[in-house]
Design a protein around this motif. Structure first.
Motif, PDB file in Angstrom:
ATOM      1  N   GLY A  67       0.817  -1.212   0.000  1.00  0.00           N
ATOM      2  CA  GLY A  67       0.000   0.000   0.000  1.00  0.00           C
ATOM      3  C   GLY A  67       0.846   1.255   0.000  1.00  0.00           C
ATOM      4  O   GLY A  67       0.585   2.204  -0.739  1.00  0.00           O
ATOM      5  N   ASN A  68       1.883   1.271   0.824  1.00  0.00           N
ATOM      6  CA  ASN A  68       2.752   2.442   0.879  1.00  0.00           C
ATOM      7  C   ASN A  68       3.588   2.577  -0.378  1.00  0.00           C
ATOM      8  O   ASN A  68       3.885   3.687  -0.807  1.00  0.00           O
ATOM      9  N   GLN A  69       3.978   1.460  -0.946  1.00  0.00           N
ATOM     10  CA  GLN A  69       4.774   1.510  -2.167  1.00  0.00           C
ATOM     11  C   GLN A  69       3.979   2.195  -3.279  1.00  0.00           C
ATOM     12  O   GLN A  69       4.509   3.030  -4.011  1.00  0.00           O
ATOM     13  N   LEU A  70       2.700   1.872  -3.377  1.00  0.00           N
ATOM     14  CA  LEU A  70       1.856   2.507  -4.383  1.00  0.00           C
ATOM     15  C   LEU A  70       1.700   3.997  -4.088  1.00  0.00           C
ATOM     16  O   LEU A  70       1.784   4.827  -4.993  1.00  0.00           O
ATOM     17  N   ARG A  71       1.506   4.331  -2.809  1.00  0.00           N
ATOM     18  CA  ARG A  71       1.378   5.743  -2.450  1.00  0.00           C
ATOM     19  C   ARG A  71       2.643   6.508  -2.785  1.00  0.00           C
ATOM     20  O   ARG A  71       2.596   7.604  -3.332  1.00  0.00           O
ATOM     21  N   ALA A  74       3.366   7.138  -6.550  1.00  0.00           N
ATOM     22  CA  ALA A  74       2.579   8.207  -7.168  1.00  0.00           C
ATOM     23  C   ALA A  74       2.823   9.564  -6.516  1.00  0.00           C
ATOM     24  O   ALA A  74       2.338  10.574  -7.014  1.00  0.00           O
ATOM     25  N   LEU A  75       3.597   9.612  -5.435  1.00  0.00           N
ATOM     26  CA  LEU A  75       3.776  10.860  -4.697  1.00  0.00           C
ATOM     27  C   LEU A  75       4.395  11.955  -5.561  1.00  0.00           C
ATOM     28  O   LEU A  75       3.897  13.085  -5.588  1.00  0.00           O
ATOM     29  N   ASP A  76       5.469  11.647  -6.263  1.00  0.00           N
ATOM     30  CA  ASP A  76       6.108  12.659  -7.110  1.00  0.00           C
ATOM     31  C   ASP A  76       5.139  13.169  -8.167  1.00  0.00           C
ATOM     32  O   ASP A  76       5.056  14.366  -8.420  1.00  0.00           O
ATOM     33  N   ARG A  77       4.406  12.248  -8.748  1.00  0.00           N
ATOM     34  CA  ARG A  77       3.454  12.633  -9.803  1.00  0.00           C
ATOM     35  C   ARG A  77       2.328  13.478  -9.224  1.00  0.00           C
ATOM     36  O   ARG A  77       1.867  14.433  -9.848  1.00  0.00           O
ATOM     37  N   ARG A  78       1.903  13.153  -8.026  1.00  0.00           N
ATOM     38  CA  ARG A  78       0.834  13.924  -7.391  1.00  0.00           C
ATOM     39  C   ARG A  78       1.317  15.329  -7.041  1.00  0.00           C
ATOM     40  O   ARG A  78       0.589  16.309  -7.242  1.00  0.00           O
ATOM     41  N   LEU A  79       2.522  15.444  -6.521  1.00  0.00           N
ATOM     42  CA  LEU A  79       3.065  16.770  -6.209  1.00  0.00           C
ATOM     43  C   LEU A  79       3.194  17.598  -7.488  1.00  0.00           C
ATOM     44  O   LEU A  79       2.872  18.789  -7.503  1.00  0.00           O
ATOM     45  N   GLN A  80       3.677  16.965  -8.538  1.00  0.00           N
ATOM     46  CA  GLN A  80       3.812  17.651  -9.818  1.00  0.00           C
ATOM     47  C   GLN A  80       2.441  18.103 -10.328  1.00  0.00           C
ATOM     48  O   GLN A  80       2.294  19.227 -10.817  1.00  0.00           O
ATOM     49  N   ALA A  81       1.433  17.260 -10.229  1.00  0.00           N
ATOM     50  CA  ALA A  81       0.081  17.615 -10.692  1.00  0.00           C
ATOM     51  C   ALA A  81      -0.460  18.799  -9.902  1.00  0.00           C
ATOM     52  O   ALA A  81      -1.073  19.706 -10.481  1.00  0.00           O
ATOM     53  N   HIS A  82      -0.223  18.825  -8.593  1.00  0.00           N
ATOM     54  CA  HIS A  82      -0.687  19.956  -7.793  1.00  0.00           C
ATOM     55  C   HIS A  82       0.044  21.242  -8.200  1.00  0.00           C
ATOM     56  O   HIS A  82      -0.562  22.308  -8.274  1.00  0.00           O
ATOM     57  N   GLN A  83       1.351  21.126  -8.431  1.00  0.00           N
ATOM     58  CA  GLN A  83       2.114  22.302  -8.851  1.00  0.00           C
ATOM     59  C   GLN A  83       1.602  22.819 -10.199  1.00  0.00           C
ATOM     60  O   GLN A  83       1.407  24.016 -10.384  1.00  0.00           O
ATOM     61  N   GLU A  84       1.369  21.909 -11.126  1.00  0.00           N
ATOM     62  CA  GLU A  84       0.866  22.322 -12.434  1.00  0.00           C
ATOM     63  C   GLU A  84      -0.548  22.897 -12.328  1.00  0.00           C
ATOM     64  O   GLU A  84      -0.882  23.858 -13.032  1.00  0.00           O
ATOM     65  N   LEU A 122      -6.968  12.779 -11.713  1.00  0.00           N
ATOM     66  CA  LEU A 122      -6.896  11.667 -10.751  1.00  0.00           C
ATOM     67  C   LEU A 122      -5.696  11.761  -9.814  1.00  0.00           C
ATOM     68  O   LEU A 122      -5.678  11.112  -8.767  1.00  0.00           O
ATOM     69  N   TYR A 123      -4.706  12.578 -10.180  1.00  0.00           N
ATOM     70  CA  TYR A 123      -3.541  12.751  -9.313  1.00  0.00           C
ATOM     71  C   TYR A 123      -3.782  13.825  -8.249  1.00  0.00           C
ATOM     72  O   TYR A 123      -3.024  13.916  -7.289  1.00  0.00           O
ATOM     73  N   LEU A 124      -4.809  14.632  -8.428  1.00  0.00           N
ATOM     74  CA  LEU A 124      -5.111  15.680  -7.460  1.00  0.00           C
ATOM     75  C   LEU A 124      -5.905  15.104  -6.297  1.00  0.00           C
ATOM     76  O   LEU A 124      -6.700  14.186  -6.468  1.00  0.00           O
ATOM     77  N   GLU A 125      -5.691  15.687  -5.124  1.00  0.00           N
ATOM     78  CA  GLU A 125      -6.503  15.329  -3.970  1.00  0.00           C
ATOM     79  C   GLU A 125      -7.960  15.656  -4.303  1.00  0.00           C
ATOM     80  O   GLU A 125      -8.219  16.597  -5.061  1.00  0.00           O
TER      81      GLU A 125
END
Length: 195
Positions: A67-71, A74-84, A122-125
Motif C-alpha cells: 500500500g505504501n509503495q503505491l502511495r 505516485a507521490l512525485d506525480r501527485r506533487l507535480q500535478a498539484h504544482q501544475e 486523478l492525481y489531485l486530492e
C-alpha cells in the motif's frame, strides 16, 4: 534346607527386590516419561502458535508495504500535478477576461486547463480536484458575463471571481508539506526494557 527350598527362597527374595525396585522407580520413570511427552506436545503447540503469529505479521507487513509503495510511487506525480494545477490556476486568473479583447487569449488558457484536467485530475486530492474544476467553470462563466446585459451580471462577476480565487488556497492546503524545520530531529531514545 534343601537345594530346592533355598532356590525358592532366593527366587522369592530376588522377585521381591525386583518388585520393590520396580514399584519405587517405575512410577517416577513413567512420570518423567509422561512429563517429557507432555512438554514435547506443549512445545509443538507453542511453536505452531508462534509460526502462525509470524505468518500473520508477515502478511500484514507485506500488505502495508504494498500500500505504501503505491502511495510513494505516485507521490512525485501527485506533487507535480498539484504544482501544475497551481500554475494553470494562476494563468487562468491573469487571463480572466476584463473585456472583449481578452477572449481569444482566455480561450487558449481555458483549453490548456481542460487538457491538464483530463490528464491529471486523478492525481489531485479530491478537494483540490473539485476546487480546480469549480475555478475553471467559474472562469468560463466569468468570460460570458463580462459583456453580459443580465441584470445580475455584476453580482455574478464578483461571485465567479471569488470562486476562481478560492482554488489557490485549496491547492496549497491539500498539498501541504512539512517544513524542513518541522522534522523531528531528536535522537531515538534507547529502550528501557531490555529484551
Amino acid at each position: 534346607m534343601t537345594d530346592g527350598e533355598l532356590r525358592w527362597w532366593l527366587t522369592t527374595i530376588v522377585v521381591l527386590l525386583v518388585v520393590n525396585m520396580v514399584r519405587a522407580f517405575f512410577p517416577a520413570y513413567l512420570g518423567k516419561k509422561g512429563q517429557n511427552l507432555a512438554d514435547k506436545e506443549d512445545i509443538a503447540a507453542i511453536t505452531r502458535e508462534i509460526e502462525q503469529v509470524r505468518s500473520q505479521y508477515a502478511l500484514v507487513v507485506e500488505r502495508f508495504k504494498a500500500g505504501n509503495q503505491l502511495r510513494f510511487a505516485a507521490l512525485d506525480r501527485r506533487l507535480q500535478a498539484h504544482q501544475e494545477a497551481y500554475e494553470h490556476w494562476r494563468h487562468l486568473l491573469r487571463m480572466a477576461p476584463q473585456g472583449r479583447g481578452d477572449r481569444d487569449a482566455f480561450r487558449i488558457v481555458s483549453t490548456e486547463c481542460s487538457i491538464f484536467w483530463e490528464k491529471n485530475c486523478l492525481y489531485l486530492e479530491p478537494e483540490a480536484r473539485e476546487a480546480f474544476d469549480k475555478a475553471h467553470s467559474a472562469a468560463v462563466q466569468h468570460n460570458f458575463l463580462v459583456d453580459s446585459a443580465r441584470p445580475d451580471a455584476a453580482d455574478r462577476l464578483i461571485q465567479t471571481s471569488d470562486e476562481m480565487r478560492q482554488c489557490g488556497e485549496v491547492l496549497i492546503r491539500t498539498v501541504q508539506l512539512p517544513g524542513l524545520l518541522d522534522l523531528d530531529t531528536r535522537p531515538v531514545e534507547e529502550s528501557k526494557n531490555p529484551l
